[in-house]
Design a protein around this motif. Structure first.
Motif, short mmCIF file in Angstrom:
data_model
loop_
_atom_site.label_atom_id
_atom_site.label_comp_id
_atom_site.label_asym_id
_atom_site.label_seq_id
_atom_site.Cartn_x
_atom_site.Cartn_y
_atom_site.Cartn_z
N ASP A 169 15.46 -24.15 57.59
CA ASP A 169 14.52 -24.91 57.34
C ASP A 169 14.02 -25.94 58.12
OD1 ASP A 169 12.91 -26.82 55.65
OD2 ASP A 169 14.34 -27.24 53.98
N ASP A 170 13.02 -25.72 58.93
CA ASP A 170 12.75 -26.40 60.19
C ASP A 170 11.89 -27.44 59.42
OD1 ASP A 170 14.15 -25.35 62.55
OD2 ASP A 170 12.70 -23.89 62.62
N VAL A 171 11.35 -27.64 58.43
CA VAL A 171 10.52 -28.37 57.85
C VAL A 171 11.22 -29.64 57.62
CG1 VAL A 171 8.85 -29.41 56.14
CG2 VAL A 171 8.81 -26.99 57.08
N SER A 172 12.35 -29.37 56.93
CA SER A 172 13.32 -30.55 56.62
C SER A 172 13.90 -30.88 57.88
CB SER A 172 14.47 -29.98 55.41
OG SER A 172 13.82 -29.63 54.32
N TYR A 173 14.08 -30.37 58.73
CA TYR A 173 14.96 -30.67 59.85
C TYR A 173 14.02 -31.82 60.75
CZ TYR A 173 15.83 -30.81 64.85
OH TYR A 173 16.01 -31.27 66.37
N ILE A 174 12.72 -31.48 60.76
CA ILE A 174 11.75 -32.34 61.40
C ILE A 174 11.63 -33.54 60.48
CG2 ILE A 174 9.31 -32.55 62.24
CD1 ILE A 174 11.13 -30.91 63.94
N TYR A 190 3.26 -25.59 71.27
CA TYR A 190 2.75 -24.37 72.42
C TYR A 190 3.22 -23.08 71.65
CZ TYR A 190 3.18 -20.79 76.23
OH TYR A 190 3.17 -19.77 76.90
N SER A 191 2.35 -22.16 71.57
CA SER A 191 2.54 -20.76 71.19
C SER A 191 3.59 -20.96 69.64
CB SER A 191 3.64 -20.31 72.16
OG SER A 191 3.64 -18.60 72.15
N ASN A 192 4.77 -20.38 69.69
CA ASN A 192 5.55 -20.60 68.47
C ASN A 192 5.66 -22.17 67.91
OD1 ASN A 192 9.31 -20.58 68.07
ND2 ASN A 192 7.73 -19.94 66.47
N GLY A 193 5.63 -23.18 68.98
CA GLY A 193 5.70 -24.44 68.67
C GLY A 193 4.44 -24.69 68.00
N ALA A 194 3.35 -24.08 68.42
CA ALA A 194 1.98 -24.43 67.92
C ALA A 194 2.16 -23.95 66.23
CB ALA A 194 0.77 -24.01 68.70
N GLN A 195 2.54 -22.81 66.13
CA GLN A 195 2.79 -22.23 64.90
C GLN A 195 3.84 -22.90 63.86
OE1 GLN A 195 1.12 -19.49 63.68
NE2 GLN A 195 0.26 -19.00 65.63
N MET A 196 4.78 -23.75 64.48
CA MET A 196 5.59 -24.55 63.96
C MET A 196 4.68 -25.87 63.17
SD MET A 196 8.45 -25.06 62.26
CE MET A 196 8.41 -26.18 61.05
N ILE A 197 3.89 -26.21 63.91
CA ILE A 197 3.14 -27.57 63.42
C ILE A 197 2.19 -26.84 62.51
CG2 ILE A 197 1.10 -29.08 64.15
CD1 ILE A 197 2.51 -29.04 67.02
N ILE A 198 1.56 -25.73 62.63
CA ILE A 198 0.81 -25.18 61.37
C ILE A 198 1.54 -25.09 60.19
CG2 ILE A 198 -0.44 -23.06 60.59
CD1 ILE A 198 -1.23 -22.59 63.45
N ARG A 199 3.04 -24.87 60.26
CA ARG A 199 3.66 -24.92 59.17
C ARG A 199 3.70 -26.42 58.56
NH1 ARG A 199 8.59 -21.23 57.13
NH2 ARG A 199 8.43 -21.73 55.09
N LEU A 200 3.84 -27.21 59.46
CA LEU A 200 4.10 -28.68 59.05
C LEU A 200 2.64 -29.22 58.25
CD1 LEU A 200 6.19 -30.10 62.03
CD2 LEU A 200 6.95 -29.91 59.84
N LEU A 201 1.76 -28.70 58.92
CA LEU A 201 0.59 -29.41 58.20
C LEU A 201 0.42 -28.72 57.07
CD1 LEU A 201 -1.82 -28.68 61.26
CD2 LEU A 201 -1.22 -30.61 60.22
N ALA A 214 4.24 -29.78 54.76
CA ALA A 214 4.61 -31.16 54.76
C ALA A 214 3.12 -32.14 55.16
CB ALA A 214 5.54 -31.56 55.58
N PRO A 215 2.22 -31.79 54.11
CA PRO A 215 0.93 -32.71 54.47
C PRO A 215 0.89 -34.10 54.44
CG PRO A 215 1.08 -31.55 52.13
CD PRO A 215 2.30 -30.80 53.01
#
Length: 255
Positions: free
Chosen positions: A70-75, A92-103, A106-107
């Motif tokens: 659960d990286d959203v809760s971790y962040i 960057y790359s997979n990191g950019a994809q993680m930010i897409i998940r946060l957006l 976790a709006p």
């Protein structure tokens, strides 16, 4: 125990930098020539599990997905423990994809997001939804010669199908409630498109560039494709976020 690296404490805002696949905080610092540490903010490099982020692509054959991390809760927890006024993220790359998940998951968590070499998954390859979306300033950068995440969309190998860079930007423009026609300029030799508004979108078309975070000292790799040596992505991102950019840097510590 999860680790993160606090690289600088140069301001009241917090900037999280999300590394790519197979990277760590220390590798990400070298990969970006520590350029993000010139941004006037508290710069932190969080680390994914098994060197990957559990992003919102349905197709992600990595250990972190198998574990259900659960990286959203971790962040969210990491942010809660670091003093800040606003929170920005660059990835960057997979990191950019993680930010897409946060957006999406976790709006409102982020005051701004920068996505490098990472486009939206196609609807059938997307785990998250736009329900509850909160308009957020978004900057995107993508190389036209990217051999890993194709600029024109399609298959990204084991990571499934992705939208094109153009369609990804239109997705963000639509959800941020912006007019569809952008202003076009040329900066640093690249095409830049700006959609103005309270939550603007800015897209950099990195002509002739591969799967890189542009710095003046890029990592040479035939696997990543051609690199630019005259442009620093971190400086453009700082300007978009309204943060200062200084040539003075600082060391970092892992926690």
């Amino acid at each position: 125990m999860r680790q993160h690296l606090i690289a600088t404490q140069n301001g009241t805002d917090l900037l999280l930098y999300f590394h790519g696949s197979q990277q760590s905080a220390r590798v990400a610092r070298r990969f970006t020539n520590r350029s993000f540490e010139h941004i006037q903010a508290t710069v932190v490099y969080p680390e994914g599990v098994h060197r990957h982020w559990n992003d919102s692509r349905k197709t992600l054959p990595e250990r972190t997905r198998e574990l259900g991390t659960d990286d959203v809760s971790y962040i969210q927890d990491l942010i809660a423990h670091i003093p800040h006024e606003r929170v920005f993220a660059a990835g960057y790359s997979n990191g950019a994809q993680m930010i897409i998940r946060l957006l999406h998951d976790a709006p409102g968590l982020l005051a701004g997001a920068a996505l490098i070499a990472g486009t939206m998954p196609t609807p059938e390859n997307f785990l998250s939804t736009a329900q509850g979306w909160i308009p957020t300033p978004i900057l995107t950068m993508h190389g036209t010669e990217d051999p890993i995440a194709p600029f024109d969309g399609g298959s990204a190998g084991s990571r499934g199908a992705h939208r094109s860079f153009t369609d990804s930007n239109l997705y963000f423009v639509q959800h941020n409630g912006l007019m569809p026609k952008p202003r076009h300029t040329r900066r640093q030799g690249f095409d830049v498109y700006d959609w103005a508004g309270e939550a603007p979108v800015q897209a950099w078309v990195l002509n002739g560039v591969g799967h890189h975070v542009p710095t003046t000292r890029p990592v040479a790799s035939p696997f990543l494709g051609p690199a630019s040596t005259h442009f620093v992505a971190a400086e453009a991102i700082a300007q978009f976020f309204g943060l200062g950019f200084s040539l003075d840097g600082a060391g970092g510590q892992t926690r």
